[in-house]
Design a protein around this motif. Sequence first.
Motif, PDB file in Angstrom:
ATOM      1  N   SER A   5      40.830  49.451  29.733  1.00  0.00           N
ATOM      2  CA  SER A   5      41.150  48.033  29.930  1.00  0.00           C
ATOM      3  C   SER A   5      41.894  47.862  31.245  1.00  0.00           C
ATOM      4  O   SER A   5      42.636  48.745  31.664  1.00  0.00           O
ATOM      5  N   GLN A   6      41.651  46.721  31.869  1.00  0.00           N
ATOM      6  CA  GLN A   6      42.381  46.354  33.079  1.00  0.00           C
ATOM      7  C   GLN A   6      43.197  45.111  32.759  1.00  0.00           C
ATOM      8  O   GLN A   6      42.659  44.122  32.265  1.00  0.00           O
ATOM      9  N   TRP A   8      46.009  42.300  34.325  1.00  0.00           N
ATOM     10  CA  TRP A   8      46.657  41.734  35.517  1.00  0.00           C
ATOM     11  C   TRP A   8      48.068  41.351  35.116  1.00  0.00           C
ATOM     12  O   TRP A   8      48.280  40.533  34.225  1.00  0.00           O
ATOM     13  N   VAL A  39      41.685  41.500  32.050  1.00  0.00           N
ATOM     14  CA  VAL A  39      40.635  41.175  33.006  1.00  0.00           C
ATOM     15  C   VAL A  39      39.325  41.829  32.586  1.00  0.00           C
ATOM     16  O   VAL A  39      38.257  41.230  32.698  1.00  0.00           O
ATOM     17  N   ALA A  40      39.397  43.057  32.093  1.00  0.00           N
ATOM     18  CA  ALA A  40      38.200  43.782  31.661  1.00  0.00           C
ATOM     19  C   ALA A  40      38.568  44.714  30.517  1.00  0.00           C
ATOM     20  O   ALA A  40      39.675  45.247  30.462  1.00  0.00           O
ATOM     21  N   HIS A  41      37.621  44.885  29.603  1.00  0.00           N
ATOM     22  CA  HIS A  41      37.832  45.777  28.463  1.00  0.00           C
ATOM     23  C   HIS A  41      36.494  46.433  28.159  1.00  0.00           C
ATOM     24  O   HIS A  41      35.511  45.739  27.895  1.00  0.00           O
ATOM     25  N   ASN A  42      36.432  47.753  28.241  1.00  0.00           N
ATOM     26  CA  ASN A  42      35.182  48.473  28.033  1.00  0.00           C
ATOM     27  C   ASN A  42      35.370  49.624  27.065  1.00  0.00           C
ATOM     28  O   ASN A  42      36.432  50.233  27.017  1.00  0.00           O
TER      29      ASN A  42
END
Length: 76
Positions: A5-6, A8, A39-42
């Motif tokens: 995960s990113q 911010w 911001v992103a979750h993979n």
Amino acid sequence: MFLVSQIWLDNQFQIILSESASVHQKVLNELMGIGGVVVAHNRQDNILGSVIVNGKRSVWPLTKTETAAQGGGANG
């Protein structure tokens, strides 16, 4: 499997990488609680991960169990 995960937070990206979904969610909740935004979750289901060491990408098995499943030696 591993989760990436990113977040911010404070004008910086915080990267969270973990193999445990519960630990990963706990950290996400803590960071979002202090104002972070996801911001992103993979989710990665492959059994190999990669890391950059001294500017070079290196591939490694994520766990000893996965190493054994791949036929790796006792060093895994």
